[in-house]
Design an enzyme around this catalytic site. Sequence first.
Site, mmCIF file in Angstrom:
data_model
loop_
_atom_site.group_PDB
_atom_site.id
_atom_site.type_symbol
_atom_site.label_atom_id
_atom_site.label_comp_id
_atom_site.label_asym_id
_atom_site.label_seq_id
_atom_site.Cartn_x
_atom_site.Cartn_y
_atom_site.Cartn_z
ATOM 1 N N GLY A 29 19.502 81.187 -18.020
ATOM 2 C CA GLY A 29 18.515 80.160 -17.958
ATOM 3 C C GLY A 29 17.075 80.606 -18.472
ATOM 4 N N SER A 33 10.809 87.354 -23.293
ATOM 5 C CA SER A 33 10.185 87.893 -24.174
ATOM 6 C C SER A 33 10.514 89.437 -24.303
ATOM 7 C CB SER A 33 8.533 87.802 -23.846
ATOM 8 O OG SER A 33 8.267 86.558 -23.694
ATOM 9 N N ASP A 40 11.159 97.911 -35.260
ATOM 10 C CA ASP A 40 12.514 97.598 -35.857
ATOM 11 C C ASP A 40 13.654 96.922 -34.608
ATOM 12 O OD1 ASP A 40 11.550 98.143 -38.262
ATOM 13 O OD2 ASP A 40 12.397 100.071 -38.425
ATOM 14 N N LYS A 194 22.685 104.944 -8.167
ATOM 15 C CA LYS A 194 23.179 104.873 -9.742
ATOM 16 C C LYS A 194 23.331 106.219 -10.207
ATOM 17 C CE LYS A 194 23.983 103.062 -13.635
ATOM 18 N NZ LYS A 194 23.842 104.181 -14.715
ATOM 19 N N HIS A 197 26.617 107.390 -8.844
ATOM 20 C CA HIS A 197 27.585 106.604 -9.578
ATOM 21 C C HIS A 197 28.001 107.272 -10.956
ATOM 22 C CE1 HIS A 197 28.436 104.151 -13.015
ATOM 23 N NE2 HIS A 197 28.986 103.275 -12.072
ATOM 24 N N GLU A 201 31.250 109.128 -12.288
ATOM 25 C CA GLU A 201 31.592 108.726 -13.707
ATOM 26 C C GLU A 201 31.909 109.964 -14.571
ATOM 27 O OE1 GLU A 201 29.120 107.548 -17.190
ATOM 28 O OE2 GLU A 201 29.152 105.902 -15.676
ATOM 29 N N ARG A 314 31.032 119.380 -20.241
ATOM 30 C CA ARG A 314 30.260 118.798 -21.348
ATOM 31 C C ARG A 314 29.044 119.628 -21.950
ATOM 32 N NH1 ARG A 314 29.978 112.541 -18.770
ATOM 33 N NH2 ARG A 314 28.036 112.415 -20.336
ATOM 34 N N HIS A 506 21.712 139.407 8.322
ATOM 35 C CA HIS A 506 21.806 137.942 8.506
ATOM 36 C C HIS A 506 22.598 137.520 9.876
ATOM 37 C CE1 HIS A 506 19.373 136.611 4.725
ATOM 38 N NE2 HIS A 506 20.199 137.611 4.099
#
Length: 534
Positions: A29, A33, A40, A194, A197, A201, A314, A506
């Site tokens: 709707g 801008s 480019d 996110k 997420h 992923e 990766r 410890h």
Amino acid sequence: MTLTKYTKLGVVGAGSMGSMMAQLFAEAGPGVSIFDVKGDNVEIAVGLSEKNDAIKGKVKGFKDYGAFMASPPSPGHRLLVFSITHGEPADEVLDSLRPHLAKGDIILDGGNEWYQNTERRRRELKREQNVDYIGMGVSGGYQSARHGPSLSPGGDSAAIQRVMPLLEKVSAKAEDGSPCVTRIGPGGSGHYVKMVHNGIEQGMMGAVAEAWGLLRFNLGMKLDEIGEVFKQWSATPELKNTFLIDIGIDICQKRDCSLGKFGASDNENHVISTIVDKVVQDADDTEGTGTWSVAEAARLHVSSPTIAASHFLRLASADRAARLKINENLKLPAALVTPRTTLDAEAKAQLVEDVRQSVIASFLSVFAQGLQLIARQSEKEGWDVSLVSCLKIWRAGCIISSDGLSAVLADVAADFDAGASKANGSALGSATSHPKDASATIPAHTRLTRPLAATFPALRRTILWSLERNACAPTLSATLEWVKYIGAPVLPTMFMEAQLDWFGAHSFERWSSEAGSKGGIVQKGSEHYEWKPA
């Protein structure tokens, strides 16, 4: 609260995501801008919208901050959507926009941003200009950005309520028609969810890639055949409509005639056969969410090896030149391929089924690790994030969507949400080590432990098979070890505890103590032994 109906909005960033979102918003709707520091990009984005008769003329491009900010009407009621690189670049753009902002404007940051940057900007803008800054995860990649992404906004409740009608309109829709968007919580919670997420992923992508590698390189299956296997997997209850499996079908079977007969093993022109084996988006810092997820797992003391192993795979893949040099020096045995002709149909089917169950185990494990990260951070920050809501917005429009996994995880999320407000998380069971930490019990939920136990034999056989063939399967291997040690009644770590006491005093617990025999809470032991006088 009066809801705002936006007749025009601004999109900052005209890259692959921003240009797609500009078209998505225009179809919903509002006029759009669009601005980018690279002119480019603006021209390309406007050109794309002009090819769509439904929105032709509705997306206007700008290359100047002043003209761009003057284009949405009514300062103080403007909505700006960011789709820009995280960190310093986002700060630079925001600094350039500040002189043009007005009280009541809202900024929706749809980039993958570090949640503390989100919180800092939110505080500064609210204090200095009374502008609301909302950190919003946008999942699904550029294709979902065009047709409807999963959205996870976090921030001021009133500000999110103003923009929610528009977000509900443009977001992905689940099978029941409900929008895949919800307010996650305050502060930087939206970007945090996110981030996790994306950690989930990465773990899922690692598991699928390694499964593909086992079938392709070690079982010697043809690409089209693997595509058919993935198609069969997607029809099973556990992996039903799993996005990463579904796109694997296309990846295995897509051909490009312009490539000629590339890929000598199949004598076919598959696109996948032309792709080099390196992932660079983490190693070159263009993507931060995977790195942050691994770091957050360490900071919050959440054992997340499935996420970490895939991430490190990766990173190692990125520098292929270094790998080739190391390979020369290591002189490791080559990966072994099982000739397809030596396996009867039953043996081959069993191997493929073992790999499928290994993928299921990894998927369940990485979700358990990710949900525990969200839960632990939510408890720490007082965000009150609903895991049920997270799973709901992940049903469509995002990379980790899976009907099969959602069905398994629904009870886990619901029980956490119900028990998180209780001091000891008793609604989730008694297997907690933190009296006030309900997140610690997520991996102990029977909806997770039952399928993990069921897939464990197949996962173990897969890893043994991969070891015998020198295959690379770090994500699957990390899953196997995680399942083994999170439920182990006895670990070799008593030796580690003794080492820590020997050189650092410890302290430790003894088996004979009540805390030692029953597990107790996570705190240092009460005894020290003087192993060697100082």
